[in-house]
Design a protein around this motif. Structure first.
Motif, mmCIF file in Angstrom:
data_model
loop_
_atom_site.group_PDB
_atom_site.id
_atom_site.type_symbol
_atom_site.label_atom_id
_atom_site.label_comp_id
_atom_site.label_asym_id
_atom_site.label_seq_id
_atom_site.Cartn_x
_atom_site.Cartn_y
_atom_site.Cartn_z
ATOM 1 N N ILE A 108 -20.434 -25.419 57.833
ATOM 2 C CA ILE A 108 -21.234 -26.587 58.183
ATOM 3 C C ILE A 108 -21.674 -26.534 59.654
ATOM 4 O O ILE A 108 -22.686 -27.121 60.014
ATOM 5 N N ARG A 109 -20.926 -25.820 60.498
ATOM 6 C CA ARG A 109 -21.363 -25.625 61.881
ATOM 7 C C ARG A 109 -20.701 -24.374 62.443
ATOM 8 O O ARG A 109 -19.521 -24.129 62.208
ATOM 9 N N ALA A 110 -21.492 -23.587 63.179
ATOM 10 C CA ALA A 110 -20.973 -22.362 63.789
ATOM 11 C C ALA A 110 -20.881 -22.518 65.298
ATOM 12 O O ALA A 110 -21.615 -23.301 65.906
ATOM 13 N N GLY A 111 -19.951 -21.774 65.881
ATOM 14 C CA GLY A 111 -19.830 -21.685 67.326
ATOM 15 C C GLY A 111 -20.073 -20.250 67.731
ATOM 16 O O GLY A 111 -19.340 -19.355 67.323
ATOM 17 N N GLY A 112 -21.109 -19.979 68.500
ATOM 18 C CA GLY A 112 -21.511 -18.615 68.804
ATOM 19 C C GLY A 112 -20.595 -17.905 69.785
ATOM 20 O O GLY A 112 -20.327 -18.429 70.871
ATOM 21 N N ALA A 113 -20.113 -16.719 69.404
ATOM 22 C CA ALA A 113 -19.228 -15.893 70.242
ATOM 23 C C ALA A 113 -18.165 -16.743 70.914
ATOM 24 O O ALA A 113 -17.821 -16.556 72.071
ATOM 25 N N SER A 114 -17.648 -17.713 70.166
ATOM 26 C CA SER A 114 -16.755 -18.712 70.754
ATOM 27 C C SER A 114 -15.308 -18.258 70.825
ATOM 28 O O SER A 114 -14.497 -18.883 71.497
ATOM 29 N N LEU A 115 -14.977 -17.186 70.131
ATOM 30 C CA LEU A 115 -13.603 -16.699 70.127
ATOM 31 C C LEU A 115 -13.541 -15.340 70.816
ATOM 32 O O LEU A 115 -14.251 -14.411 70.436
ATOM 33 N N MET A 116 -12.709 -15.224 71.839
ATOM 34 C CA MET A 116 -12.528 -13.959 72.557
ATOM 35 C C MET A 116 -11.058 -13.565 72.464
ATOM 36 O O MET A 116 -10.168 -14.390 72.703
ATOM 37 N N LEU A 117 -10.816 -12.294 72.101
ATOM 38 C CA LEU A 117 -9.459 -11.848 71.822
ATOM 39 C C LEU A 117 -9.179 -10.477 72.412
ATOM 40 O O LEU A 117 -10.089 -9.683 72.632
ATOM 41 N N LEU A 249 -13.963 -8.179 76.040
ATOM 42 C CA LEU A 249 -13.025 -8.409 74.946
ATOM 43 C C LEU A 249 -13.764 -8.478 73.611
ATOM 44 O O LEU A 249 -14.972 -8.713 73.561
ATOM 45 N N LEU A 250 -13.015 -8.292 72.544
ATOM 46 C CA LEU A 250 -13.542 -8.504 71.201
ATOM 47 C C LEU A 250 -13.929 -9.971 71.048
ATOM 48 O O LEU A 250 -13.221 -10.864 71.523
ATOM 49 N N SER A 251 -15.040 -10.234 70.395
ATOM 50 C CA SER A 251 -15.486 -11.614 70.214
ATOM 51 C C SER A 251 -16.216 -11.764 68.880
ATOM 52 O O SER A 251 -16.793 -10.805 68.373
ATOM 53 N N TYR A 252 -16.146 -12.961 68.347
ATOM 54 C CA TYR A 252 -16.970 -13.310 67.189
ATOM 55 C C TYR A 252 -17.061 -14.821 67.064
ATOM 56 O O TYR A 252 -16.412 -15.571 67.807
ATOM 57 N N ASP A 253 -17.906 -15.246 66.130
ATOM 58 C CA ASP A 253 -18.151 -16.669 65.951
ATOM 59 C C ASP A 253 -16.943 -17.376 65.350
ATOM 60 O O ASP A 253 -16.046 -16.748 64.774
ATOM 61 N N SER A 254 -16.953 -18.693 65.503
ATOM 62 C CA SER A 254 -15.994 -19.555 64.814
ATOM 63 C C SER A 254 -16.781 -20.485 63.900
ATOM 64 O O SER A 254 -17.932 -20.809 64.181
ATOM 65 N N TYR A 255 -16.141 -20.908 62.818
ATOM 66 C CA TYR A 255 -16.813 -21.767 61.846
ATOM 67 C C TYR A 255 -16.024 -23.047 61.585
ATOM 68 O O TYR A 255 -14.804 -23.007 61.416
ATOM 69 N N LEU A 256 -16.745 -24.142 61.525
ATOM 70 C CA LEU A 256 -16.239 -25.352 60.885
ATOM 71 C C LEU A 256 -16.729 -25.264 59.453
ATOM 72 O O LEU A 256 -17.945 -25.189 59.221
ATOM 73 N N VAL A 257 -15.818 -25.195 58.507
ATOM 74 C CA VAL A 257 -16.203 -24.995 57.107
ATOM 75 C C VAL A 257 -15.829 -26.216 56.277
ATOM 76 O O VAL A 257 -15.005 -27.045 56.683
ATOM 77 N N ALA A 258 -16.451 -26.307 55.118
ATOM 78 C CA ALA A 258 -16.181 -27.397 54.180
ATOM 79 C C ALA A 258 -16.076 -26.822 52.782
ATOM 80 O O ALA A 258 -16.570 -25.728 52.498
ATOM 81 N N ALA A 259 -15.446 -27.571 51.930
ATOM 82 C CA ALA A 259 -15.452 -27.227 50.516
ATOM 83 C C ALA A 259 -16.850 -27.485 49.962
ATOM 84 O O ALA A 259 -17.531 -28.418 50.393
ATOM 85 N N SER A 260 -17.278 -26.663 49.024
ATOM 86 C CA SER A 260 -18.587 -26.911 48.412
ATOM 87 C C SER A 260 -18.608 -28.276 47.741
ATOM 88 O O SER A 260 -19.662 -28.900 47.614
#
Length: 336
Positions: A108-117, A249-260
């Protein structure tokens, strides 16, 4: 002091109004990782902003990891969840511990490159590059987080190593790995930037994140071994404890997800609150800085968007033909 009738009336009126306000709020659950983890903190931040700016009362329901809660959100038992794009890829594709594709999950909403590990070590450690991990005690397994295992293996490969070159020390989760680092049972463990337990560890022993080497090869390895949406991002100096100088660092998006199965009304209320008050998120945690309105619709989704989210983003003018093509392709996979 005499408690007058008018004062009593006012107290009753205020109490009645407060009770009515609580009663009118719709309580919904948001699944996250356990307390002390980045995704628990990120989910809590989103819950705080939505609860303060809508008639939804969002409560956090912590689990061991996405492997534990993805099946529950998939069925709609819990309507919302907070996960990395990496975990989302594994959940939707079926490349996970259960070997089951959870096709009921929706972004339902994405966060761009919001996670760095990356690998965290003691600040006074002689480990300064990934190659320096040779012969060291490194955290492994991470129950509930298959995605971390792939990230560890890819990082070792980038350093010219494999699991045969290090001493693998199994841990139950991200926080447990940091506990072991603090206790001296590990030389390096996997951690995300801004992770609450990592912040605490920095006050106890001092920590430092090990940078990924320069060049395109590291990003290519992460995309091959972790998942297609992985990339390398620079964590700015001092953005969080352990970031000593600009650090790749390694990075990728984070998601706020919902049930269909989550209702359109509920999804829309959540998205409206986040859209109108996105700036309230940015100071709560470094990983929430990527949750800008511009990043809400990702160009490289790993699962479909919820139909209410699509309608919402169309109304804001940020859903385009390319997004619809991605959606159609992912919905075709979900129907198989």
């Amino acid at each position: 002091m005499t408690f007058t009738r008018s004062a009593l009336f006012l107290a009753v009126a205020l109490a009645s109004g407060l009770t009515a306000g609580i009663a009118s709020a719709q309580t919904v659950a948001l699944a996250t990782d356990k307390q002390g983890t980045t995704f628990n903190t990120v989910g809590s931040g989103i819950a705080k902003v939505v609860s303060a700016n809508s008639d939804l009362n969002v409560i956090i329901r912590p689990y061991a990891g996405p492997a534990a809660w993805a099946p529950i959100v998939d069925t709609g038992e819990v309507p919302f969840g907070m996960m990395s794009a990496n975990s989302g890829f594994r959940a939707f594709s079926g490349k996970n511990e259960a070997k089951k594709a959870y096709h009921g999950l929706r972004i339902i909403r994405a966060g761009g490159a919001s996670l760095m590990l990356g690998f965290a070590v003691r600040a006074d450690s002689d480990i300064h590059t990934l190659a320096d991990l040779k012969g060291k005690r490194v955290s492994s397994d991470f129950g509930g987080h298959l995605s971390i295992g792939h990230s560890l293996a890819a990082s070792l490969e980038i350093g010219g190593l494999s699991w045969d070159d290090v001493t693998a020390v199994p841990v139950a989760g991200a926080n447990d790995g940091i506990d072991a680092l603090v206790a001296g049972r590990l030389d390096a463990t996997w951690a995300s930037v801004g992770q609450p337990r990592a912040r605490e560890a920095d006050t106890q022993i001092g920590i430092r994140y090990v940078a990924v080497p320069e060049g395109d090869a590291a990003g290519d390895t992460f995309r091959k071994m972790v998942f297609p949406g992985a990339r390398v991002t620079i964590a700015p100096n001092a953005v969080a404890p352990g970031i000593d100088g600009d650090t790749r660092l390694l990075s990728y998006d984070s998601y706020l997800v919902a049930a269909s199965a989550a209702s359109d009304e509920m999804v829309t209320k959540m998205l409206q609150a986040l859209w109108d008050h996105s700036e309230d998120l940015f100071g709560l945690h470094p990983s929430l800085r990527g949750f800008t309105n511009e990043n809400a619709v990702t160009g490289a989704p790993v699962m479909p968007y919820h139909p209410a989210a699509i309608a919402f983003y169309k109304s804001k003018g940020v859903w385009n033909d390319a997004n619809q093509a991605n959606q159609d392709a992912l919905m075709a996979k979900a129907s198989k």
